[in-house]
Design a protein around this motif. Structure first.
Motif, mmCIF file in Angstrom:
data_model
loop_
_atom_site.group_PDB
_atom_site.id
_atom_site.type_symbol
_atom_site.label_atom_id
_atom_site.label_comp_id
_atom_site.label_asym_id
_atom_site.label_seq_id
_atom_site.Cartn_x
_atom_site.Cartn_y
_atom_site.Cartn_z
ATOM 1 N N ASP A 133 -10.047 15.611 11.240
ATOM 2 C CA ASP A 133 -9.336 15.762 12.512
ATOM 3 C C ASP A 133 -8.589 17.086 12.528
ATOM 4 O OD1 ASP A 133 -7.019 15.380 11.009
ATOM 5 O OD2 ASP A 133 -6.750 13.313 11.643
ATOM 6 N N ASP A 158 -15.451 13.191 17.823
ATOM 7 C CA ASP A 158 -14.868 11.845 17.836
ATOM 8 C C ASP A 158 -13.349 11.847 17.713
ATOM 9 O OD1 ASP A 158 -17.424 10.619 18.023
ATOM 10 O OD2 ASP A 158 -17.682 10.921 15.874
ATOM 11 N N GLU A 159 -12.706 12.960 18.007
ATOM 12 C CA GLU A 159 -11.246 13.043 17.948
ATOM 13 C C GLU A 159 -10.704 13.370 19.335
ATOM 14 O OE1 GLU A 159 -9.343 12.290 15.329
ATOM 15 O OE2 GLU A 159 -11.144 11.794 14.206
ATOM 16 N N THR A 160 -9.394 13.359 19.484
ATOM 17 C CA THR A 160 -8.776 13.632 20.788
ATOM 18 C C THR A 160 -7.749 14.750 20.736
ATOM 19 O OG1 THR A 160 -7.132 11.908 20.370
ATOM 20 C CG2 THR A 160 -9.102 11.257 21.606
ATOM 21 N N VAL A 161 -7.271 15.113 19.553
ATOM 22 C CA VAL A 161 -6.241 16.147 19.431
ATOM 23 C C VAL A 161 -6.919 17.460 19.041
ATOM 24 C CG1 VAL A 161 -4.139 16.835 18.229
ATOM 25 C CG2 VAL A 161 -4.541 14.415 18.763
ATOM 26 N N ILE A 206 -11.782 20.526 20.009
ATOM 27 C CA ILE A 206 -11.550 19.138 19.593
ATOM 28 C C ILE A 206 -12.677 18.744 18.640
ATOM 29 C CG2 ILE A 206 -11.348 16.748 20.350
ATOM 30 C CD1 ILE A 206 -10.328 17.814 23.027
#
Length: 194
Positions: free
Chosen positions: A61, A166-169, A163
């Protein structure tokens, strides 16, 4: 008397047919076999597989990754580069797929139209600490459509936010490669080991 014997015979035949072998024609049963002898009473070693699952590896991430864009080639109005991420954490992490990617400057978002390319396509990667993965980038610098011919075709970006799959941040990285024409169109591949 003959009728009674025939009736009894039919009843017996029906009972044998109904109570016959109930195993389906193709059914087989295989009992588990073991080639390992049972442990002796003096065996004090631990079993090879205790049944406990290994902990799942964390996805890479934005807290684990550092990113940069490296130019690789240029010619005839085309620009090529690599979006390179490095696992800056102390543990391995996994990465699989495409990154989001948005150009920005001090005023905010700059037009960006990301197009995924299938070569190379998604593949599961494990990045050890310090390990790297790259995604290929391609964009144009020749104005198209109603873009101005004099001056920059689009606002000049100063950074990109990306990004991880499969992450959002997002993570932020500098962009020093000038404007992206054709409305900010950038082709991007999936990550691959580099």
């Amino acid at each position: 008397m003959t009728r009674r014997l025939i009736a009894c015979g039919l009843l017996v035949l029906a009972a044998v047919t109904a109570c016959g072998d109930r195993t389906p024609d193709k059914a087989t049963q295989t009992l588990p076999t073991s080639t390992t002898p049972p442990p002796s009473s003096s065996d004090t070693s631990a079993p090879a597989n205790s049944g406990a699952a290994a902990p799942a590896m964390k996805r890479c991430d934005s807290t684990a990754l550092k990113g940069q864009v490296d130019p690789t080639d240029a010619g005839a109005g085309n620009r090529y580069g690599k979006f390179v991420v490095t696992n800056s954490s102390t543990a391995p992490c996994t990465l699989n797929g495409y990154s989001g990617f948005q150009l920005e400057n001090a005023s905010g978002a700059v037009p960006t139209k990301l197009e995924r390319k299938a070569d190379p396509g998604p593949a599961a990667l494990t990045l050890a600490p310090g390990g790297k993965a790259s995604a290929n980038l391609h964009w144009g610098v020749v104005p198209s459509g109603s873009e101005p011919v004099e001056g920059p075709c689009q606002p000049e970006p100063s950074k990109a936010v990306a990004i991880p799959p499969d992450e959002t941040v997002p993570l932020s990285l500098p962009w020093t490669l000038g404007p992206v024409c054709s409305g900010g169109r950038i082709e991007i591949s999936a990550f691959y080991a580099s």
